[in-house]
Design an enzyme around this catalytic site. Structure first.
Site, PDB file in Angstrom:
ATOM      1  N   CYS A 106     -59.247  11.232  12.545  1.00  0.00           N
ATOM      2  CA  CYS A 106     -58.819  11.327  11.146  1.00  0.00           C
ATOM      3  C   CYS A 106     -60.014  11.319  10.192  1.00  0.00           C
ATOM      4  CB  CYS A 106     -57.868  10.172  10.847  1.00  0.00           C
ATOM      5  SG  CYS A 106     -57.297  10.158   9.153  1.00  0.00           S
ATOM      6  N   CYS A 111     -57.784  14.335   9.081  1.00  0.00           N
ATOM      7  CA  CYS A 111     -57.168  14.170   7.753  1.00  0.00           C
ATOM      8  C   CYS A 111     -58.171  14.196   6.598  1.00  0.00           C
ATOM      9  CB  CYS A 111     -56.428  12.832   7.651  1.00  0.00           C
ATOM     10  SG  CYS A 111     -55.934  12.054   9.180  1.00  0.00           S
ATOM     11  N   LYS A 114     -60.339  17.460   6.151  1.00  0.00           N
ATOM     12  CA  LYS A 114     -59.325  18.488   5.861  1.00  0.00           C
ATOM     13  C   LYS A 114     -58.822  18.377   4.419  1.00  0.00           C
ATOM     14  CE  LYS A 114     -55.239  17.489   6.094  1.00  0.00           C
ATOM     15  NZ  LYS A 114     -54.282  17.501   7.167  1.00  0.00           N
ATOM     16  N   TYR A 248     -49.618  22.934  12.316  1.00  0.00           N
ATOM     17  CA  TYR A 248     -50.057  22.545  10.980  1.00  0.00           C
ATOM     18  C   TYR A 248     -51.576  22.614  10.831  1.00  0.00           C
ATOM     19  CZ  TYR A 248     -51.655  17.714  11.966  1.00  0.00           C
ATOM     20  OH  TYR A 248     -52.348  16.615  12.408  1.00  0.00           O
ATOM     21  N   GLU A 252     -53.263  24.801   7.927  1.00  0.00           N
ATOM     22  CA  GLU A 252     -54.072  24.119   6.906  1.00  0.00           C
ATOM     23  C   GLU A 252     -55.484  24.712   6.833  1.00  0.00           C
ATOM     24  OE1 GLU A 252     -51.992  19.696   6.791  1.00  0.00           O
ATOM     25  OE2 GLU A 252     -53.771  19.961   8.022  1.00  0.00           O
ATOM     26  N   HIS A 515     -39.418  13.059 -16.264  1.00  0.00           N
ATOM     27  CA  HIS A 515     -39.568  14.422 -16.764  1.00  0.00           C
ATOM     28  C   HIS A 515     -40.870  14.571 -17.527  1.00  0.00           C
ATOM     29  CE1 HIS A 515     -38.010  18.356 -17.720  1.00  0.00           C
ATOM     30  NE2 HIS A 515     -38.254  18.164 -19.003  1.00  0.00           N
ATOM     31  N   GLU A 520     -38.840  15.002  -9.743  1.00  0.00           N
ATOM     32  CA  GLU A 520     -37.511  14.786 -10.327  1.00  0.00           C
ATOM     33  C   GLU A 520     -36.498  15.802  -9.809  1.00  0.00           C
ATOM     34  OE1 GLU A 520     -36.762  15.632 -14.491  1.00  0.00           O
ATOM     35  OE2 GLU A 520     -38.449  17.028 -14.560  1.00  0.00           O
TER      36      GLU A 520
END
Ligand code: FAD
Length: 542
Positions: A106, A111, A114, A248, A252, A515, A520
């Site tokens: 990672c 992670c 990346k 993935y 990515e 908002h 939302e």
């Protein structure tokens, strides 16, 4: 009895009932125990009460093989609970010779680099948008300096390596930079870079060795190809890049390389984002295509060779058997990862591995060898994600050294694919929900939406989409939530907690949104797929 005395006695009772109560008591008194990591036995030292292990025939209470996400989390938790802990970590260089420091996949090649490269690509996009918001710049003159990006990313990675080493030292976790294998169920042999052997014994051993990228068995793959292990520290700019695989990691990498301005093509043998919701995967791919990533479906790589000009000539075959050729600067394999369990010499301890995968099918992280445990990417059919490895490692250490009984819950783990338009999800895909409950038992709510910040730069909103999968009857429990749009990870994280708390459709609908945000959109959801109504947005604010 006074409340003060009662409280003191309660704390004391809790302490003595725990496995390493005496160690904790000493720590509370601000003293270090003479011996740590005890099961039973209380020895009164000269000036301080200390505990001694019955198993002091071992060097350590807890020996961790693999200094990545899971191993380090377990080691730190165990030492905090009084165990004597050591960690062995070793990185075998990639085929092109890339290697890195302590911290695992990672931090070094996963992670973190990346996400940083993804961020670099997003910033490039933002620069182009900025002009539409009135910033006076010339987006046409903007281009990436790969060396500067790579250096910045690698500097950050190295700072994390350094902090990790210091943390181990501070916490008194012994660290060995050595490649480990089993001699017997309590003995591990570590081989250092210089070829020296270290023999370490422990009562409990944790396997947290993770995995490494696979390469196909075709000419030139290993000689000329690279993987995610190499891309984040690549000395030269990647240039025109061919990526093989559309899981993935492949998507990515393609996303940020294309965003940084490199010509990027993906070759896919079967499906994109296997295991994820099909509709969402399609949205992501279409968006990437629109942004310039090329996809070659149902194609298979045959050969990679080097031309005189050092560029790579690639041969692949399409579904009709037609051979194609093109020249690339970089060929990156992202066809899956293999567990690093064979290197542990599992045969020496009778450790069972799942055939073909090399993974460990542990029950509550315990392998078939009772004192040997496993966490992280080596586990069979568990999500291969950093927070999963960390949580499983921590909980295991608490069960071993802290009297805890809490087990790891692998269900409803949220995740995000950091493609140019991100995809975050938690819970079941539409396909999995139908397979599990039947089409008639589930309701699928969905909506397209327009992020406010997309209006001025007139960004494409065609694939900004949310989907909520719920049970149709009873409480209308939410089974899965899917989001394609900006900041998907940030959006989905909170809803993952809501799902853990038993989120239902009425509760979701009664939640008042914030908002104007993209998150939302989940609270505004009211159109079901079954209704056939148009899920396209009518206006932003009604
Ligand atoms: P690792 O972190 O891989 O650590 C294992 C360590 O053990 C390594 O240092 C290895 O060298 C060492 N080791 C192996 N064998 C031995 C041995 N015999 N002796 C000594 N040491 C040994 N996850 C996310 O949650 N979010 C993301 O965005 C994300 N992005 C990713 C992007 C990429 C490109 C990749 C490749 C992975 C990504 N992951 C992501 C997955 C994540 O990195 C892993 O799930 C996680 O690192 C697994 O942790 P682990 O402890 O099981 O193994």
């Amino acid at each position: 009895m006074s409340p003060m005395i009662m409280a003191t006695l309660t704390v004391f009772a809790r302490l003595v009932s725990s496995q390493c109560a005496h160690t904790k008591l000493l720590r509370l008194m601000g003293r270090q125990p003479l011996f740590v990591g005890c099961d039973v036995g209380l020895v009164y030292g000269r000036s301080a009460m200390a505990c001694m292990c019955t198993d002091h025939s071992y060097d350590y209470d807890f020996l961790v093989i693999g200094g990545g996400s899971g191993g380090l989390a377990a080691a730190k938790e165990a030492v905090g609970l009084g165990a004597k802990v050591a960690v062995l970590d070793y990185v075998t260089p990639s085929p092109v010779g890339t290697t890195w420091g302590l911290g695992g996949t990672c931090v070094n090649v996963g992670c973190i680099p990346k996400k940083l490269m993804h961020q670099a690509a997003l910033l490039g996009e933002a620069i182009h948008e900025a002009a539409t918001f009135g910033w006076q710049l010339n987006p046409k003159s903007v281009k990436i300096d790969w060396e500067a990006l790579r250096t910045a990313v690698q500097n950050h990675v190295k700072s994390v390596n350094w902090v990790t080493r210091v943390e181990l030292r501070t916490k008194k976790i012994e660290y060995f930079n050595a490649l480990a294998h089993f001699k017997d169920a309590h003995t591990v042999v570590g081989i250092t870079k210089k070829g020296e052997e270290k023999i370490l014994t422990a009562k409990n051993i944790l396997i947290a060795v993770g995995g490494r990228p696979k390469y196909p068995d075709i000419p030139g793959a290993i000689e000329y190809g690279i993987s995610s292990d190499d891309i984040f520290s690549l000395e030269r700019a990647p240039g025109k890049t061919l990526i093989i695989g559309a899981g993935y990691i492949g998507l990515e990498c393609a996303g940020f390389l294309n965003g940084l301005g490199y010509d990027t093509t993906i070759i896919i043998r079967s499906v994109v984002l296997r295991g994820f919701d099909r509709q969402m995967a399609t949205h992501i791919v279409e968006e990437m295509q629109q942004r310039g990533v090329k996809f070659n479906y149902e194609s298979k790589l045959k050969k990679v060779s080097k031309q005189e000009d050092d560029r790579l000539l690639v041969d692949w075959i399409d579904k009709d058997g037609q051979i194609h050729q093109d020249v690339y600067d970089t060929v990156l394999f992202a066809i899956g990862r293999q567990s690093l369990t064979q290197e542990l010499k599992p045969e020496n301890i009778g450790l069972k591995l799942v055939p073909e995968t090399g993974k460990i099918d542990a029950v509550n992280e315990q392998t078939n060898v009772p004192n040997i445990y496993a966490v992280g990417d080596v586990l069979y059919k568990k999500p291969e994600l950093t927070p999963v490895a960390i949580q499983a490692g921590k909980l295991l250490a608490r069960r071993l050294y802290g009297n805890s009984i809490e087990q790891m819950d692998y269900i409803n783990v949220a995740t995000t694919v950091f493609t140019p338009l991100e995809y975050g999800c938690v819970g079941l895909s539409e396909e999995a929900a139908i397979a599990l409950h039947g089409e008639q038992e589930i309701e699928i709510f969905h909506a397209y939406y327009k992020p406010t910040e997309f209006f001025i730069p007139q960004k494409n909103v065609d694939r900004c989409y949310v989907k909520v999968i719920a049970l149709r009857n009873g409480n209308e429990t939410v089974l899965g939530m899917h989001f394609v749009g900006p900041n998907a990870g940030e959006v989905i994280q909170g809803f993952a907690t809501a799902i853990k708390c038993g989120l239902t459709i009425p509760k979701l609908k009664s939640t008042v949104g914030i908002h104007p945000t993209v998150a939302e959109e989940f609270t505004r959801i009211n159109i079901t797929k079954r209704s056939g109504l148009d899920p396209k947005p009518q206006s932003c604010c009604s």
